[in-house]
Design a protein around this motif. Structure first.
Motif, short mmCIF file in Angstrom:
data_model
loop_
_atom_site.label_atom_id
_atom_site.label_comp_id
_atom_site.label_asym_id
_atom_site.label_seq_id
_atom_site.Cartn_x
_atom_site.Cartn_y
_atom_site.Cartn_z
N LYS A 1 -3.51 6.37 -8.79
CA LYS A 1 -3.90 5.97 -7.43
C LYS A 1 -3.03 4.82 -6.93
O LYS A 1 -2.57 4.82 -5.79
CB LYS A 1 -5.37 5.59 -7.39
CG LYS A 1 -5.83 5.22 -6.00
CD LYS A 1 -7.31 4.98 -5.94
CE LYS A 1 -7.59 4.69 -4.51
NZ LYS A 1 -8.70 4.32 -3.98
N ARG A 2 -2.79 3.85 -7.82
CA ARG A 2 -1.95 2.70 -7.46
C ARG A 2 -0.54 3.18 -7.11
O ARG A 2 0.05 2.74 -6.11
CB ARG A 2 -1.92 1.70 -8.61
CG ARG A 2 -1.32 0.35 -8.25
CD ARG A 2 -1.47 -0.64 -9.39
NE ARG A 2 -0.81 -0.22 -10.61
CZ ARG A 2 0.50 -0.34 -10.85
NH1 ARG A 2 1.29 -0.86 -9.94
NH2 ARG A 2 1.02 0.05 -11.99
N ALA A 3 0.00 4.12 -7.88
CA ALA A 3 1.33 4.65 -7.62
C ALA A 3 1.36 5.41 -6.30
O ALA A 3 2.31 5.28 -5.52
CB ALA A 3 1.78 5.55 -8.77
N GLU A 4 0.32 6.21 -6.05
CA GLU A 4 0.25 6.95 -4.78
C GLU A 4 0.22 6.00 -3.59
O GLU A 4 0.85 6.27 -2.56
CB GLU A 4 -0.99 7.84 -4.76
CG GLU A 4 -0.89 9.05 -5.64
CD GLU A 4 -2.18 9.84 -5.71
OE1 GLU A 4 -3.24 9.37 -5.23
OE2 GLU A 4 -2.14 10.96 -6.24
N GLU A 5 -0.51 4.90 -3.73
CA GLU A 5 -0.58 3.92 -2.65
C GLU A 5 0.78 3.28 -2.40
O GLU A 5 1.15 3.04 -1.25
CB GLU A 5 -1.64 2.86 -2.96
CG GLU A 5 -3.05 3.41 -2.87
CD GLU A 5 -4.11 2.46 -3.41
OE1 GLU A 5 -3.77 1.40 -3.97
OE2 GLU A 5 -5.30 2.80 -3.29
N LYS A 6 1.54 3.03 -3.45
CA LYS A 6 2.88 2.48 -3.28
C LYS A 6 3.78 3.47 -2.57
O LYS A 6 4.54 3.11 -1.67
CB LYS A 6 3.49 2.11 -4.64
CG LYS A 6 2.98 0.83 -5.22
CD LYS A 6 3.72 0.51 -6.50
CE LYS A 6 3.29 -0.82 -7.07
NZ LYS A 6 4.05 -1.16 -8.28
N VAL A 7 3.71 4.74 -2.98
CA VAL A 7 4.52 5.77 -2.34
C VAL A 7 4.12 5.93 -0.88
O VAL A 7 4.97 6.05 0.00
CB VAL A 7 4.41 7.11 -3.09
CG1 VAL A 7 5.05 8.24 -2.30
CG2 VAL A 7 5.04 6.99 -4.48
N ALA A 8 2.83 5.89 -0.62
CA ALA A 8 2.34 6.04 0.75
C ALA A 8 2.81 4.91 1.65
O ALA A 8 2.97 5.09 2.85
CB ALA A 8 0.82 6.10 0.76
N ALA A 9 3.06 3.76 1.07
CA ALA A 9 3.47 2.61 1.86
C ALA A 9 4.93 2.70 2.29
O ALA A 9 5.37 1.96 3.16
CB ALA A 9 3.26 1.32 1.07
N ILE A 10 5.68 3.63 1.71
CA ILE A 10 7.09 3.76 2.04
C ILE A 10 7.29 4.95 2.95
O ILE A 10 7.01 6.09 2.58
CB ILE A 10 7.94 3.94 0.77
CG1 ILE A 10 7.75 2.77 -0.18
CG2 ILE A 10 9.41 4.13 1.12
CD1 ILE A 10 8.33 2.99 -1.55
N THR A 11 7.79 4.70 4.16
CA THR A 11 8.16 5.79 5.06
C THR A 11 9.61 5.60 5.44
O THR A 11 10.13 4.48 5.44
CB THR A 11 7.28 5.81 6.32
OG1 THR A 11 7.41 4.54 6.99
CG2 THR A 11 5.83 6.07 5.99
N LEU A 12 10.29 6.66 5.75
CA LEU A 12 11.70 6.61 6.07
C LEU A 12 11.94 7.03 7.51
O LEU A 12 11.29 7.94 8.01
CB LEU A 12 12.50 7.52 5.13
CG LEU A 12 12.31 7.28 3.63
CD1 LEU A 12 13.10 8.31 2.84
CD2 LEU A 12 12.72 5.88 3.24
N ASP A 13 12.93 6.38 8.17
CA ASP A 13 13.31 6.81 9.50
C ASP A 13 14.33 7.94 9.38
O ASP A 13 14.63 8.42 8.29
CB ASP A 13 13.84 5.64 10.33
CG ASP A 13 15.13 5.04 9.78
OD1 ASP A 13 15.79 5.69 8.94
OD2 ASP A 13 15.48 3.91 10.18
N ALA A 14 14.89 8.39 10.48
CA ALA A 14 15.82 9.52 10.50
C ALA A 14 17.07 9.24 9.66
O ALA A 14 17.71 10.17 9.16
CB ALA A 14 16.21 9.85 11.93
N LYS A 15 17.42 7.98 9.48
CA LYS A 15 18.60 7.62 8.69
C LYS A 15 18.26 7.42 7.22
O LYS A 15 19.13 7.10 6.43
CB LYS A 15 19.22 6.34 9.25
CG LYS A 15 19.77 6.49 10.65
CD LYS A 15 20.36 5.19 11.12
CE LYS A 15 20.86 5.34 12.55
NZ LYS A 15 21.38 4.07 13.06
#
Length: 85
Positions: free
Chosen positions: A59-73
């Motif tokens: 769950k902690r790892a999923e939350e870290k991944v969820a916190a990272i979003t990428l723009d078009a670049k």
């Protein structure tokens, strides 16, 4: 990496990988059925704690991944929930 955990190592001190290996060992021992009743109960209790530890770490790892979003670049831009999109 060498696994330095023992059956006495507190569950909360185990890494995710160590907890998974320990859980697999517990399940194997219980499935064999060659463990005395008292030992089986202790193994089951440890297995339940190991399972919770693994779930918490995932769950902690999923939350870290969820916190990272990428723009078009491909540049990280901030946070977003896992199931958004």
């Amino acid at each position: 990496m060498t696994d330095t955990s023992t059956p006495e190592t507190p569950v909360e001190e185990l890494s995710f990988e160590q907890a998974m290996r320990a859980l697999e060992t517990v399940v194997d021992q219980l499935e064999r059925g060659d463990v005395a009743l008292d030992a089986s109960i202790a193994l089951y209790d440890r297995g339940a704690k190991l399972k919770k530890r693994c779930e918490d770490e995932l769950k902690r790892a999923e939350e870290k991944v969820a916190a990272i979003t990428l723009d078009a670049k491909g540049t990280p831009t901030g946070t977003a929930p896992l199931d958004a999109g």
